[in-house]
Design an enzyme around this catalytic site. Structure first.
Site, short mmCIF file in Angstrom:
data_model
loop_
_atom_site.label_atom_id
_atom_site.label_comp_id
_atom_site.label_asym_id
_atom_site.label_seq_id
_atom_site.Cartn_x
_atom_site.Cartn_y
_atom_site.Cartn_z
N ASN A 44 0.80 -1.24 0.00
CA ASN A 44 0.00 0.00 0.00
C ASN A 44 0.83 1.28 0.00
O ASN A 44 0.36 2.31 -0.45
CB ASN A 44 -1.02 -0.01 1.14
CG ASN A 44 -0.37 0.05 2.50
OD1 ASN A 44 0.73 -0.47 2.69
ND2 ASN A 44 -1.03 0.65 3.45
N GLU A 102 8.87 3.43 14.57
CA GLU A 102 9.46 3.73 13.27
C GLU A 102 9.52 5.24 13.10
O GLU A 102 8.84 5.99 13.78
CB GLU A 102 8.61 3.14 12.15
CG GLU A 102 8.52 1.64 12.22
CD GLU A 102 8.09 1.05 10.89
OE1 GLU A 102 6.88 0.95 10.65
OE2 GLU A 102 8.97 0.71 10.09
#
Ligand code: UN1
Length: 478
Positions: free
Chosen positions: A151, A458
């Site tokens: 995605n 992250e």
């Protein structure tokens, strides 16, 4: 009609692989968008051997020189941005504006982590021992594996690879099978930027083959994964069983609470952007909205009007606001989820339980029970479940009553409610009067509960923590 792009593995500095597999353009199923090789155990072995051989001298390269290569890769991505974005649209389906934005994000990621070549990676402490200094230093893990979804086919590989590389690791990337070309472009940019052979490798292929082989291999010291919760939890078991480090970013069922005091039009804009941009195919997308009675009617009217502006079309056509769904299996899931909701008594204010090829109009479903599948299960498409709640407390409780905890949002003009919500909502990222999807690249990102391993974040400065460990050094000076 353009000829197919050709994806390749990048192994030991060589772009290799016979085109074996076709990926069709989801907007034009009669067109082959990409031809890609299919790797197996031999390619994984070659990539790991190359990475292991290259890692030490890469780690010993001065960090500013490592950073310079990442900065050069950012520049090459910028020069190639139009071509990369068009290939991304052809293989994944999002609109050209969305794809261009995504390539821009990958460029920004390489700029950010490239500049960290100049940053401090440790601390100096006083010691309780006379004549002694204590310092800490961040050491790379060694060889790390990255498994990434379709995605965000260039941004997610970029935001995993850049912190790994600037920290001195060598990388083997296994990109999603549906989007091999974006990862190929990333590999080419790093290769052409002068990254030494073997430091960054790309192996295309199936998760069950390539992903499993990477997860099981003892030479792989850490694995970062973004994808479904089911696959992520399996990988975690494999990595845990051999004591290796693992980072998982997984599913979501992100809710927004719309309160009476909000502006109905602005709230509808926030919810529509979160639910329908990127065809709803973001793990951060809004898929359930909780509405209090006083704003319900005005909000739903605005939302339905906005939904009708997201007519699906070819992402390469100017003016397309929403691209197709990525694949047959995904679109079938969308149709059956909406049909089931209708059968259970939900009303569709917009959309229907049908698709035209991979074109699927956005769905706004009301009269959805709080515990109905449409309000609880991740579907990963432009489908919004509207759930009525009597007040703020009920809405907050409903949002928190989920196994997922990735993003959440509130639309309100009340400082008291927004503050309470940001304090109490169970989600890794909270947005006030902003869509749940759409992230800055320099701040931490990650979920809680079943959305994440919730170990390391992250993006931004936190991202390098996963790819490094801290060494403590005592130095006697007498
Ligand atoms: C975004 O919302 O801008 O796979 C990014 C995903 C997330 C990233 C979302 N890991 O959708």
């Amino acid at each position: 009609m353009s000829s197919p792009a050709v994806a390749q593995h990048l192994i030991a500095g060589e772009l290799v692989g016979e085109a074996a597999k076709e990926r069709r353009n989801p907007a034009r199923l009669d067109q082959v968008a990409v031809l890609s090789p299919e790797g197996g155990k031999a390619e994984v072995e070659a990539a790991i051997v190359a990475a292991a051989a290259a890692q030490r001298s890469w780690a010993d390269t001065p960090a500013p020189a490592r950073g310079a290569i990442l900065l050069r890769a950012a520049q090459l991505l910028r020069e190639r941005s139009d071509e990369i974005a068009e290939d991304l649209v052809r293989e994944e389906g999002k609109t050209l504006a969305e794809a261009t934005g995504e390539v821009g994000r990958a460029i920004g990621v390489f700029q950010f982590f490239g500049s960290l070549g100049w940053a401090s990676t440790g601390s100096i402490y006083p010691s309780s021992f006379p004549g002694t200094t204590v310092t800490t230093r961040r050491e790379p893990l060694g060889v790390v594996a990255l498994i990434t979804p379709w995605n965000f086919p260039i941004a997610i590989p970029a935001w995993k690879a850049a912190p790994a590389l600037i920290s001195g690791n060598a990388v083997v990337l296994k990109p999603a099978e549906l989007t091999p070309m974006s990862a190929t472009h990333l590999g080419r940019a790093l290769h052409d930027a002068g990254l030494p052979a073997g430091v960054f490798n790309v192996v295309h292929g199936r998760g069950r083959v390539v992903g499993d082989a990477l997860a099981r291999d003892r030479r792989v010291a850490g694995l970062s994964f973004t994808g479904s919760t089911a696959v992520g939890l399996q990988l975690q078991q494999t990595l845990n069983s051999r004591g290796a480090r693992v980072q998982l970013e997984m599913g979501g069922k992100n809710g927004v609470l719309v309160l009476d005091d909000a502006d109905p039009r602005k709230a509808a804009q926030v919810v529509a952007a979160g639910a329908f941009s990127l065809t709803g195919q973001a793990c951060t997308a809004t898929s359930r909205v909780y509405v209090t009675p006083g704003i319900r009617q005005a909000f739903l009217e605005e939302l339905t009007t906005l939904a009708s502006g997201y007519t699906p079309g070819d992402g390469l056509d100017a003016g397309t606001k929403m691209g197709p769904v990525v694949s047959d299996s995904q679109v079938e899931r969308h149709v059956s989820a909406v049909q089931d909701a209708v059968d259970a008594g939900s009303r569709l204010l917009h959309g229907e339980p049908r698709a035209d090829g991979l074109y699927f109009a956005p769905v706004v479903a009301t009269e959805v029970a709080h515990d109905a599948p449409l309000a609880t299960e991740e579907i990963f498409g432009p489908i919004l479940a509207v759930v009525d709640v009597p007040d703020y407390e009920a809405g907050l409780a409903a949002i928190n009553d989920s196994p997922y905890g990735l993003t959440a949002g509130i639309c309100t003009d009340s400082l008291a409610y927004s503050t309470d919500f940001t304090n109490r909502v169970e989600a890794g990222v909270v947005k006030v009067n902003r869509p749940t999807s759409g992230l800055d690249l320099h701040v931490p990102f990650g979920g809680i509960k079943d959305s994440s391993s919730n170990t390391f974040r992250e993006q931004g400065h936190s991202a390098t923590d996963f790819y490094t460990w801290e060494k403590t050094i005592y130095t006697g000076t007498d």
